[in-house]
Design a protein around this motif. Structure first.
Motif, PDB file in Angstrom:
ATOM      1  N   LEU A  23       0.829  -1.206   0.000  1.00  0.00           N
ATOM      2  CA  LEU A  23       0.000   0.000   0.000  1.00  0.00           C
ATOM      3  C   LEU A  23       0.869   1.264   0.000  1.00  0.00           C
ATOM      4  N   GLY A  24       2.164   1.086  -0.122  1.00  0.00           N
ATOM      5  CA  GLY A  24       3.052   2.241  -0.158  1.00  0.00           C
ATOM      6  C   GLY A  24       3.375   2.786   1.223  1.00  0.00           C
ATOM      7  N   ILE A  25       3.097   2.005   2.251  1.00  0.00           N
ATOM      8  CA  ILE A  25       3.350   2.480   3.612  1.00  0.00           C
ATOM      9  C   ILE A  25       4.660   1.909   4.132  1.00  0.00           C
ATOM     10  N   GLU A  26       5.666   2.777   4.241  1.00  0.00           N
ATOM     11  CA  GLU A  26       6.988   2.342   4.679  1.00  0.00           C
ATOM     12  C   GLU A  26       7.336   2.913   6.049  1.00  0.00           C
ATOM     13  N   THR A  27       6.890   4.151   6.281  1.00  0.00           N
ATOM     14  CA  THR A  27       7.304   4.824   7.509  1.00  0.00           C
ATOM     15  C   THR A  27       6.094   5.144   8.382  1.00  0.00           C
ATOM     16  N   ALA A  29       5.269   8.038   9.272  1.00  0.00           N
ATOM     17  CA  ALA A  29       4.585   9.180   8.654  1.00  0.00           C
ATOM     18  C   ALA A  29       3.585   8.691   7.604  1.00  0.00           C
ATOM     19  N   ASP A  30       3.987   7.697   6.813  1.00  0.00           N
ATOM     20  CA  ASP A  30       3.052   7.151   5.809  1.00  0.00           C
ATOM     21  C   ASP A  30       1.775   6.640   6.479  1.00  0.00           C
ATOM     22  N   LEU A  31       1.956   6.028   7.641  1.00  0.00           N
ATOM     23  CA  LEU A  31       0.795   5.507   8.382  1.00  0.00           C
ATOM     24  C   LEU A  31      -0.139   6.631   8.805  1.00  0.00           C
ATOM     25  N   LEU A  32       0.468   7.728   9.268  1.00  0.00           N
ATOM     26  CA  LEU A  32      -0.346   8.855   9.709  1.00  0.00           C
ATOM     27  C   LEU A  32      -1.158   9.434   8.557  1.00  0.00           C
ATOM     28  N   PHE A  33      -0.628   9.280   7.332  1.00  0.00           N
ATOM     29  CA  PHE A  33      -1.353   9.813   6.186  1.00  0.00           C
ATOM     30  C   PHE A  33      -2.202   8.747   5.501  1.00  0.00           C
ATOM     31  N   HIS A  34      -2.283   7.594   6.105  1.00  0.00           N
ATOM     32  CA  HIS A  34      -3.236   6.590   5.651  1.00  0.00           C
ATOM     33  C   HIS A  34      -4.533   6.878   6.408  1.00  0.00           C
ATOM     34  N   GLY A 694       3.460  10.119  -2.791  1.00  0.00           N
ATOM     35  CA  GLY A 694       4.403   9.033  -2.574  1.00  0.00           C
ATOM     36  C   GLY A 694       4.777   8.386  -3.881  1.00  0.00           C
ATOM     37  N   ASN A 695       4.912   7.076  -3.837  1.00  0.00           N
ATOM     38  CA  ASN A 695       5.160   6.413  -5.105  1.00  0.00           C
ATOM     39  C   ASN A 695       4.167   5.286  -5.281  1.00  0.00           C
TER      40      ASN A 695
END
Ligand code: ADP
Ligand code: MG
Length: 702
Positions: A23-27, A29-34, A694-695
């Motif tokens: 799902l493009g979630i690595e960090t 921060a990515d989780l917070l923007f999910h 993101g990517n």
């Protein structure tokens, strides 16, 4: 937060990390923007008597009766009654002895689930069930608040439960609370402050964990200031990305493909029809672009049935006239196959073979196609996602055509284009969509594309007659299906559910198909839904297209582009649950042949005033653009329904149709940020784009 990998969190092992990675979630921060896709409102107990079909509700009652039914499928039926005298049936297809035991008559249950109209009464299929003490000792009364707040529902992926999303975001939010400085608010105060919206951290906290006193409706409708703040950031990131693309575009070059017009003239002579004025106009616009030294990047919008394919064929011939290759990409095998048929029908007589590459081609067959493309012996290829895989090489790709672009991410579009790069020169690109978006908005959403519109349908179409029919007349409607099929025509039966759960959608379609099979003995009935694997779905669709099936029962998976001219009747169950644009798209599956076509909107009464108005618009209007305009006006009036606008799927939270003012603010903000950036040298722009875009290719697919 940008530095902490998700694997640093508790309970994130390699398997979970792999799922998140998809799902493009690595960090962290990515989780917070999910962000949650929506909320379940468990803040209130609803009286059973007040429930409506389609509601998602928390209810409580006493089991009046429980029985195992042996209908088409064995199921446990539990009748619930509440003090106010209301009733509801719970239905379980899978149940254990312990569950049966827990739902014996006299037991008090609290349930959460989606209410739907069953064969006899309103029911909840597989609700979440909690046992309650036999009498109401916690004081909760119908209609009074209980201490369970809004529950966020996250966009998810196979094998990940909501509970684990909640656990992960809990950890991320806790880290954010302890180290607030570790997540930068990238939007400068000068841009954010005038909007009067909350700060980034506060907005994230609210959206992930709405406080008990939050404005429920505003959160659900995404008009809450916290949602708007995040929507603004997201739109700003989009605007920045699009402006960058546009800026880069000025430096791009392409091989000019003017062509001598010979092949195009030959095709025009052979066509059984003349182009409409609108088709001719867009053909000219495209021809001019392709003759230029900058790569064409054109979005071709045209209502369903407006004749986009022949426009694409003419563009393809222009490239072939110049000795270049053409790739046409469609989002599904079925659509690709339809394009293959149309193009081959037109191009083969001109001596041009049309190649075909899909996910189904494997081994030697695939290798042979790839070799032809790499050698340049295949001039025109039609395909699916398979076209942009790494091992696909072209000798001299001059034009890329993409159908129904909203199904592909920007990145996929770029990946295919990269395959045509030759000494720094790019292929031309034509992107086609049937999603009607008002021009001003299209410019905001697709700022990197020029726009052509086919605003006229070919002559001689019999308009589709649309009628709204209450489901109390279901029998008549079924009879209507029988008559149409007996007369040699075909029909679609579309089942809808608001729920994003594919399982429930699939269940509804299976129930409907079983019921119709029973009542329409003798008809050949096919069934497709999201749970039917693509490989099994295609043959069913193909059988329907070939006339080997009379009736196709489906969920909204049949939305786009399927062309079966003999299908002249469509039934849409519970149309009140879909947005206008989606209904219009669905309806476009009929009315493609000579016979008069009908679309019956089989609604469940009573309708809200807004739902009635929307069905009326659909009855009155046949043009996608008129419908899009009407939709926009209604939304302007505060009604937010069917917010998942197909063409806008690239957004997680923002909705440019709804948040028009924010679009403008984001456009201004983007200009300003780019200006400041060149002065300050701080690369907020890249960081913002990365944060929101993101990517991820599957970005926004909820
Ligand atoms: P869409 O824009 O939805 O992709 P298609 O390209 O599939 O529409 O066209 C729908 C049908 O209309 C096709 O059968 C096509 O051959 C036909 N068609 C296209 N242009 C014209 C025209 N100018 N006059 C008559 N029929 C046309
Ligand atoms: Mg089409």
């Amino acid at each position: 937060m940008d530095q902490i990998p998700v694997t640093g969190l508790k309970r994130v092992g390699p398997r979970l990390a792999e799922r998140l990675h998809k799902l493009g979630i690595e960090t962290v921060a990515d989780l917070l923007f999910h962000l949650p896709a929506r909320y379940q409102d468990r803040s209130r107990l609803r009286p059973l008597g007040a429930l409506r079909d389609g509601d998602e509700a928390l209810v409580e009652g006493i089991v009046a009766d429980a029985q195992i039914g042996y209908g088409r499928r064995r199921s446990l039926k539990v009748w619930l009654r509440d003090e106010a005298g209301g009733g509801l049936m719970l239905r379980f297809f899978h149940f254990s002895r312990a569950q049966m035991e827990a739902m014996r008559p006299g037991r008090r249950l609290r349930c959460f689930g989606e209410v739907r109209q069953g064969p006899q009464t309103l029911e909840m299929v597989h609700p979440e069930v909690q046992q309650r003490p036999d009498h109401d000792d916690d004081g909760a009364q119908d209609g009074t608040a209980v201490d369970v707040p809004l529950t966020p529902i996250y966009p998810s992926t196979e094998g990940m439960q909501q509970i684990s999303w909640r656990g992960l975001t809990d950890q991320a939010l806790a880290l954010l609370a302890v180290h607030p400085q570790s997540l930068a608010d990238l939007v400068p105060a000068a841009i954010a402050a005038p909007l009067g919206l909350p700060a980034l951290h506060e907005a994230l906290q609210t959206v992930h964990r709405p406080p008990a006193d939050a404005a429920v409706q505003a959160l659900v409708e995404r008009t809450h200031p916290a949602c708007l703040r995040l929507a603004f950031d997201e739109m700003l990131a989009h605007q920045l990305a699009l402006r960058r693309l546009r800026r880069e575009r000025r430096h791009l070059t392409a091989v000019p493909l003017g062509g001598d017009g010979a092949l195009r003239r030959r095709l025009m002579e052979r066509l059984p029809f003349a182009l409409t004025g609108a088709q001719q106009r867009v053909v000219d616009e495209i021809a001019r672009d392709m003759a230029g030294i900058q790569p064409m990047m054109r979005l071709l919008q045209g209502d369903v049935g407006s004749g986009k394919t022949v426009v694409a064929a003419l563009a393809a011939l222009q490239a072939v006239e110049c000795g270049r290759q053409v790739a046409l990409m469609a989002p599904t095998e079925l659509l690709a196959e339809q394009h293959l048929k149309s193009l081959a029908g037109w191009l083969t007589p001109l001596g041009i073979d049309v190649a075909w590459l899909s996910g189904r081609h494997k081994g030697a067959e695939r290798a042979a196609i790839l070799a032809d493309l790499a050698a340049g012996t295949a001039r025109v290829v039609v395909g699916t996602h398979a076209l942009f895989q790494a091992d696909v090489q072209f000798a001299e790709l001059g034009l890329v055509v993409i159908d129904e672009q909203h199904r592909f991410g920007v990145h996929q579009r770029m990946a295919l284009r990269e395959k045509g790069v030759e000494q720094g020169r790019l292929p031309h690109q034509l992107i086609m969509t049937a999603t009607p978006i008002p021009r001003s908005l299209a410019m905001a959403v697709y700022a990197d594309l020029d726009l052509s519109v086919i605003d006229e349908l070919p002559p001689g179409r019999t308009p589709i007659t649309t009628a709204a029919v209450p489901d109390t007349r279901r029998d008549e409607v079924i009879e209507r299906v029988r008559r149409a099929c007996a007369a040699g025509r075909q029909a679609y039966w579309v089942c809808t559910l608001v729920e994003e759960s594919e399982a429930l959608q699939a269940q509804a379609a299976e129930d409907a198909a079983a019921d119709l099979r029973e009542r329409l003995g003798g008809l050949r009935i096919g069934l497709v839904h999201g749970r039917v694997k693509a490989g099994e779905r295609e043959p069913i669709m193909a059988a329907f297209a070939a006339g080997e099936l009379d009736l196709l029962v489906a969920t909204t998976v049949i939305e786009v582009g399927v062309d079966v001219p003999n299908a002249s009747l469509m039934i849409i169950e519970n149309p009140e649950r879909l947005g206008l644009a989606q209904l219009h798209q669905l309806r476009g599956r009929v009315g493609r042949g000579r016979v008069e076509s009908y679309c019956l909107l089989l609604y469940h009464p009573p309708l809200t005033a807004a739902a009635r108005e929307r069905l009326d618009i659909l009855r009155r209007e046949t043009s996608g653009f008129a419908i899009a305009d009407a939709d926009l006006k209604m939304r302007g009036a505060g009604e937010v329904l069917g917010t998942r606008q197909a063409g806008m799927a690239a957004f997680r939270l923002a909705d440019p149709l709804r948040d028009k003012d924010l679009v403008r603010a984001a456009q201004r903000g983007a200009d300003r940020l780019l200006e400041d950036e060149s002065r300050s040298g701080i690369d907020r722009v890249t960081a913002l784009i990365h944060r929101w875009l993101g990517n991820r290719d599957d970005y926004g697919r909820v």
